[in-house]
Scaffold this motif. Structure first.
Motif, mmCIF file in Angstrom:
data_model
loop_
_atom_site.group_PDB
_atom_site.id
_atom_site.type_symbol
_atom_site.label_atom_id
_atom_site.label_comp_id
_atom_site.label_asym_id
_atom_site.label_seq_id
_atom_site.Cartn_x
_atom_site.Cartn_y
_atom_site.Cartn_z
ATOM 1 N N TYR A 155 0.834 -1.209 0.000
ATOM 2 C CA TYR A 155 0.000 0.000 0.000
ATOM 3 C C TYR A 155 0.866 1.255 0.000
ATOM 4 N N VAL A 156 1.823 1.317 0.925
ATOM 5 C CA VAL A 156 2.649 2.523 1.002
ATOM 6 C C VAL A 156 3.628 2.592 -0.167
ATOM 7 N N ASP A 157 4.017 1.447 -0.733
ATOM 8 C CA ASP A 157 4.864 1.471 -1.927
ATOM 9 C C ASP A 157 4.132 2.118 -3.093
ATOM 10 N N VAL A 158 2.867 1.746 -3.260
ATOM 11 C CA VAL A 158 2.083 2.333 -4.354
ATOM 12 C C VAL A 158 1.932 3.827 -4.152
ATOM 13 N N ASP A 184 3.370 9.154 -5.838
ATOM 14 C CA ASP A 184 3.897 10.497 -5.593
ATOM 15 C C ASP A 184 5.144 10.749 -6.440
ATOM 16 N N GLY A 185 5.986 9.713 -6.572
ATOM 17 C CA GLY A 185 7.187 9.867 -7.370
ATOM 18 C C GLY A 185 6.882 10.174 -8.823
ATOM 19 N N ARG A 192 11.013 9.017 11.691
ATOM 20 C CA ARG A 192 10.262 10.183 12.154
ATOM 21 C C ARG A 192 11.127 11.436 12.150
ATOM 22 N N ALA A 193 12.408 11.272 12.498
ATOM 23 C CA ALA A 193 13.311 12.420 12.423
ATOM 24 C C ALA A 193 13.503 12.852 10.970
ATOM 25 N N ASN A 194 13.553 11.879 10.060
ATOM 26 C CA ASN A 194 13.720 12.218 8.645
ATOM 27 C C ASN A 194 12.522 12.966 8.097
ATOM 28 N N ILE A 195 11.323 12.640 8.607
ATOM 29 C CA ILE A 195 10.133 13.353 8.128
ATOM 30 C C ILE A 195 10.261 14.840 8.441
ATOM 31 N N ASP A 196 10.681 15.170 9.650
ATOM 32 C CA ASP A 196 10.848 16.582 10.017
ATOM 33 C C ASP A 196 11.935 17.231 9.171
ATOM 34 N N SER A 197 13.039 16.529 8.994
ATOM 35 C CA SER A 197 14.160 17.112 8.252
ATOM 36 C C SER A 197 13.806 17.311 6.781
ATOM 37 N N THR A 198 13.224 16.296 6.159
ATOM 38 C CA THR A 198 12.891 16.425 4.746
ATOM 39 C C THR A 198 11.776 17.435 4.524
ATOM 40 N N GLY A 199 10.841 17.527 5.473
ATOM 41 C CA GLY A 199 9.807 18.554 5.342
ATOM 42 C C GLY A 199 10.390 19.956 5.355
ATOM 43 N N GLU A 200 11.325 20.188 6.254
ATOM 44 C CA GLU A 200 11.997 21.493 6.301
ATOM 45 C C GLU A 200 12.830 21.720 5.041
ATOM 46 N N ALA A 201 13.451 20.642 4.529
ATOM 47 C CA ALA A 201 14.249 20.779 3.308
ATOM 48 C C ALA A 201 13.376 21.134 2.118
ATOM 49 N N VAL A 202 12.190 20.564 2.023
ATOM 50 C CA VAL A 202 11.271 20.891 0.918
ATOM 51 C C VAL A 202 10.838 22.353 1.015
ATOM 52 N N ARG A 203 10.504 22.789 2.222
ATOM 53 C CA ARG A 203 10.079 24.184 2.375
ATOM 54 C C ARG A 203 11.183 25.151 1.964
ATOM 55 N N ASN A 243 14.344 16.517 -5.713
ATOM 56 C CA ASN A 243 15.003 15.493 -4.901
ATOM 57 C C ASN A 243 14.523 15.542 -3.451
ATOM 58 N N ASN A 244 14.338 16.741 -2.929
ATOM 59 C CA ASN A 244 13.850 16.863 -1.556
ATOM 60 C C ASN A 244 12.402 16.384 -1.438
ATOM 61 N N GLU A 245 11.594 16.644 -2.457
ATOM 62 C CA GLU A 245 10.208 16.161 -2.441
ATOM 63 C C GLU A 245 10.169 14.636 -2.465
ATOM 64 N N LEU A 246 11.048 14.032 -3.266
ATOM 65 C CA LEU A 246 11.116 12.572 -3.293
ATOM 66 C C LEU A 246 11.598 12.021 -1.956
ATOM 67 N N SER A 247 12.556 12.700 -1.344
ATOM 68 C CA SER A 247 13.054 12.264 -0.040
ATOM 69 C C SER A 247 11.965 12.364 1.019
ATOM 70 N N ALA A 248 11.163 13.405 0.961
ATOM 71 C CA ALA A 248 10.072 13.561 1.924
ATOM 72 C C ALA A 248 9.040 12.450 1.761
ATOM 73 N N SER A 249 8.721 12.101 0.501
ATOM 74 C CA SER A 249 7.782 11.011 0.260
ATOM 75 C C SER A 249 8.346 9.683 0.758
ATOM 76 N N ALA A 250 9.643 9.456 0.517
ATOM 77 C CA ALA A 250 10.272 8.221 0.993
ATOM 78 C C ALA A 250 10.315 8.167 2.517
ATOM 79 N N ALA A 251 10.504 9.304 3.173
ATOM 80 C CA ALA A 251 10.540 9.330 4.637
ATOM 81 C C ALA A 251 9.183 8.963 5.227
ATOM 82 N N ARG A 252 8.116 9.477 4.630
ATOM 83 C CA ARG A 252 6.773 9.121 5.111
ATOM 84 C C ARG A 252 6.517 7.623 4.903
#
Length: 506
Positions: free
Chosen positions: A149-152, A157-158, A362-373, A405-414
């Motif tokens: 499910y999460v892979d799809v 998103d990718g 969970r730490a990556n979600i915060d970091s990648t979210g800030e990186a996307v912004r 790349n940051n958007e893809l990283s954020a999706s992968a972190a979630r």
């Protein structure tokens, strides 16, 4: 979503599958829908359930050692003795004869020396171990559903990010060509835009292929191709507050560990069964027989024979076979007992790995979210600075690439965070349909066993015989201990809250 298959499982080829995947139906599929469908139709889970029902039959087979055995035998003998005529005066017998015998035999064991009691205990422990194996397979299937499910969703998103990147670069190329035509930039800038666009188109094709692979994996596990998938619901209601609590739950309810503990009880019962081979056994036997001439068949002239016997069998010497079997079963029990500790360590290791992966995700979600912004601000600023001549075309292309790349990283972190949470629950023994989808009709692995308890062949006197057989053994045969399971935890997977947009101020 209908729980029936919506059609044959078609290959999720990206050239035909993307249109259906991105066209959202009236109601999006939820993770609970996917789990429910897999719970009812997944062939791996269905096969494990059938195997468990077959394992239940070993209990009936073991208890048959306390039940009577009834058999009917019949034989007819015809003889034609070719006696020479000269010798017939010497033998007062007929040349031809035909006789028949019929017998009804009844054998009732009274005491088996604990052999049957040990076999029943081993069968019960094997069944309990099989139920835990069924829990393990169920958790693995559900974990596969969650991952599919999460892979799809991640790969969907990718594809969207890659499509957006191609559109932006296409527009950037058009702007570069227009500026080149008026002499503002050189051919090098145009070539850079063309190169980035071609690379982005290749990456889009790869993303579409990966998305098709994930759709095929989803169909293989769930039983149908995915449509538009809803956001994943929270698993926090099942997760403990810290790693120590996760360890404590896993030690009590992990199916692998519990299955090994029951396997040790089964091998311990087989040790008792091997030792019981040294003890005597007692049984009663009754026979009702008839014999006489078959032709002509005068039943009233047949003789009747009624016998009854009590048989006590005492083993004296088996050439060392019994002693060897005892030593063998003891060592096998040692293996199972030692494996419990090995399994406990493996469970704690898996919980540790999954928990640390969850914390990191969970730490990556915060970091990648800030990186996307930050990347969004940087990309927008770079485009504006290019318009006034402060940035080059390459600067804009690099800013756009960093943003994607940051958007893809954020999706992968979630994706990684949710899968890690499900893996923690699987290691703890909580990734079960009764916790995730409590409204679903749950498969009861005990119902078939309860039905077999008083199935065909049961006799009321086998209960006192079982008590005698178990108590008079040396030492008495223990019953396996059925450990209580963890109570169901609610409320189940709830759909994510719908965010209602605020009304515009007047």
């Amino acid at each position: 979503m209908s729980k029936n298959l919506r059609g044959p499982l078609l290959a999720a080829i990206f050239t035909t599958g993307l249109a259906g995947a991105f066209a959202a139906p009236a109601g999006a599929e939820t993770l609970a829908d996917a789990i429910a469908l897999a719970y009812e139709t997944n062939p791996t889970l269905q096969a494990q359930r059938a195997g468990q029902r077959a394992l239940d039959e070993t209990y009936v087979q073991a208890r048959s050692g306390w039940r009577p055995q009834v058999s009917l035998s019949d034989s007819t003998t015809y003889s034609d003795n070719a006696v020479p005529r000269a010798a017939r005066t010497l033998f007062n017998s007929s040349l031809k004869s035909n006789t028949g015998n019929a017998a009804l035999n009844l054998t009732q064991p009274i005491w088996t020396g604990g052999r049957t009691a040990a076999a029943v205990s081993a069968a019960e422990a094997d069944i309990l171990s099989g139920r835990e194996s069924l829990r393990r397979v169920e958790a693995q299937v559900i974990l596969n559903v969650v991952q599919a499910y999460v892979d799809v969703r991640r790969d969907q998103d990718g594809v969207r990010i890659r499509q957006r990147n191609v559109a932006v670069l296409q527009k950037q190329l058009e702007e570069s060509k227009a500026r080149f035509d008026v002499g503002e930039i050189t051919r090098t800038d145009v070539a850079q835009s063309q190169s980035r666009l071609a690379a982005a188109q290749a990456l889009l094709q790869s993303a579409m292929a990966q998305f098709a692979i994930s759709r095929a994996n989803y169909a293989a596990v769930v039983g149908q191709n995915p449509g538009e998938l809803a956001d994943v619901p929270s698993l926090d209601f099942l997760l403990p507050g810290n790693a120590d609590d996760a360890f404590a739950v896993a030690e009590k309810f992990n199916p692998l560990l519990r299955a090994q503990e029951y396997a040790e009880q089964a091998s311990r019962a087989r040790v008792s069964a091997a030792r019981a081979e040294r003890l005597p056994s007692l049984s009663l036997r009754a026979t009702l027989g008839f014999s006489g001439v078959v032709s002509p068949a005068y039943i009233d002239r047949w003789s009747r024979n009624v016998t009854g016997a009590a048989t006590l069998t005492v083993p004296l010497f088996a050439g060392g076979l019994t002693s060897s079997r005892i030593r063998q079963s003891v060592e096998r029990n040692n293996v199972d007992r030692i494996t419990i500790e090995a399994q406990r360590r493996a469970v704690l290791q898996s919980v540790t790995q999954a928990w640390n992966q969850l914390v990191a995700s969970r730490a990556n979600i915060d970091s990648t979210g800030e990186a996307v912004r930050a990347a969004q601000i940087a990309a927008e600023g770079t485009r504006q600075e290019q318009q006034v001549g402060l940035r080059t075309t390459l600067d804009v292309l690099n800013a756009e690439q960093e943003l994607r790349n940051n958007e893809l990283s954020a999706s992968a972190a979630r994706h990684d965070e949710y899968l890690s949470a499900a893996t923690v629950l699987s290691a703890m023994g909580r990734l079960e349909a009764r916790n995730l989808v409590p409204t679903l009709a749950q498969y009861d692995s005990k119902s078939n066993f309860r039905r077999l308890r008083l199935s065909w062949g049961w006799t009321p006197w086998e209960e006192p015989i079982s008590v005698i057989d178990r108590v008079l053994s040396a030492p008495p045969i223990p019953r396996p201990m059925d450990k209580p399971g963890e109570a169901a935890i609610g409320p189940g997977l709830q759909p994510p809250p719908t965010v209602t947009p605020a009304s515009p101020r007047k």
